[in-house]
Design an enzyme around this catalytic site. Structure first.
Site, PDB file in Angstrom:
ATOM      1  N   LYS A 123       0.826  -1.211   0.000  1.00  0.00           N
ATOM      2  CA  LYS A 123       0.000   0.000   0.000  1.00  0.00           C
ATOM      3  C   LYS A 123       0.864   1.267   0.000  1.00  0.00           C
ATOM      4  CE  LYS A 123      -1.143  -0.344   4.961  1.00  0.00           C
ATOM      5  NZ  LYS A 123      -0.039  -1.262   5.241  1.00  0.00           N
ATOM      6  N   ARG A 144      -6.344   2.428  11.408  1.00  0.00           N
ATOM      7  CA  ARG A 144      -6.061   1.005  11.578  1.00  0.00           C
ATOM      8  C   ARG A 144      -6.957   0.388  12.643  1.00  0.00           C
ATOM      9  NH1 ARG A 144      -0.187   1.479   9.589  1.00  0.00           N
ATOM     10  NH2 ARG A 144       0.602  -0.635   9.547  1.00  0.00           N
ATOM     11  N   ARG A 193      12.501  -8.140   1.978  1.00  0.00           N
ATOM     12  CA  ARG A 193      12.604  -6.764   1.509  1.00  0.00           C
ATOM     13  C   ARG A 193      13.696  -5.981   2.238  1.00  0.00           C
ATOM     14  NH1 ARG A 193       7.335  -3.259   3.616  1.00  0.00           N
ATOM     15  NH2 ARG A 193       8.032  -2.962   5.750  1.00  0.00           N
ATOM     16  N   ARG A 243      14.598  -2.987   8.661  1.00  0.00           N
ATOM     17  CA  ARG A 243      13.666  -2.449   9.652  1.00  0.00           C
ATOM     18  C   ARG A 243      13.578  -3.408  10.820  1.00  0.00           C
ATOM     19  NH1 ARG A 243       8.067  -0.226   7.137  1.00  0.00           N
ATOM     20  NH2 ARG A 243       7.259  -1.225   8.998  1.00  0.00           N
ATOM     21  N   ARG A 302       2.487  -8.621  13.677  1.00  0.00           N
ATOM     22  CA  ARG A 302       1.838  -7.528  12.930  1.00  0.00           C
ATOM     23  C   ARG A 302       0.634  -8.045  12.151  1.00  0.00           C
ATOM     24  NH1 ARG A 302       6.967  -5.621   9.860  1.00  0.00           N
ATOM     25  NH2 ARG A 302       5.705  -4.066   8.789  1.00  0.00           N
TER      26      ARG A 302
END
Ligand code: AMP
Length: 207
Positions: free
Chosen positions: A13, A86, A125, A152, A163
């Site tokens: 997104k 969220r 990633r 990250r 998550r």
């Protein structure tokens, strides 16, 4: 046009919001990026948010909204919200914030990606913590800004599962919430980036 991008972590997104923003000139407001920037700047309130981010939990609603509202000028017409709301609580707050600014929500784009694909994508990633760009492979140096890439801290197997769990528990209810308002557009988030961008533009009826 004012839009929300909804979808699990790693659904793309952020990437798609960025592409749409470049094409249309609409403001891409990503709350994950906003939080990471404020943490880097040493913002005291954002440092409170950091521990939640590292654990893969959501920043509490009141703190999240306070940090969002502290960015004056970001909530104008021509808005792409990426990663906010969220929770149902945040969605209600957003309705009020938009009403107070005479803004209309035009569509909510749900980027549909399976949990299995999310895990695969996030584990491979690279996200540059200096310029914020994301790449679909493990890299040592950022091709965009030349900085050393640090993975990250929330892109590890345990935190990714957390998550996803948090997404299904707290964010999934927004699908029904926006469906009932006739605003939801479901986009298949699997395939090539360009293909997905095209599906998004088609869903919005823009060139
Ligand atoms: P993202 O970059 O969108 O994956 O967000 C990274 C982290 O920032 C999330 O795992 C949350 O801890 C936090 N975060 C981002 N947006 C929100 C939000 N709307 N509400 C609460 N926490 C958020």
């Amino acid at each position: 046009m004012n839009l929300i991008f909804l979808g699990p972590p790693g659904s793309g997104k952020g990437t798609q919001a960025g592409i749409l923003s470049t094409r249309t000139g609409w403001n891409d407001l990503g709350t994950g990026d906003l939080l990471r920037r404020l943490v880097k700047e040493g913002n005291e309130k954002a440092l409170l948010a950091k521990s939640y981010m590292e654990k893969g939990e959501l920043v509490p609603d009141a703190l999240m909204v306070e940090l969002l509202l502290a960015e004056p000028g970001d909530l104008g017409d021509g808005l792409i919200l990426d990663g906010f709301p969220r929770t149902l609580n945040q969605a209600d707050t957003l309705t009020q914030m938009m009403r107070a600014r005479n803004l209309t929500l035009d569509a909510v784009l749900l980027i549909d990606v399976s949990d299995q694909e999310v895990e695969r994508r996030l584990l491979q990633r690279s996200a540059c913590s200096t310029c914020g760009k994301i790449f679909n492979q493990k890299l040592a140096v950022c091709p965009a800004c030349g900085a050393q890439i640090q993975t990250r801290t929330d892109d590890n197997a345990e935190t990714i599962r957390k998550r996803l769990k948090v997404y299904h528990q707290q964010t999934d209810p927004l699908v029904t919430y926006y469906q009932q308002q006739g605003l939801l557009r479901r986009i298949c988030g699997e395939g090539e980036i360009d293909e997905i961008s095209q599906r998004i533009r088609q869903a919005l009826g823009i060139a």
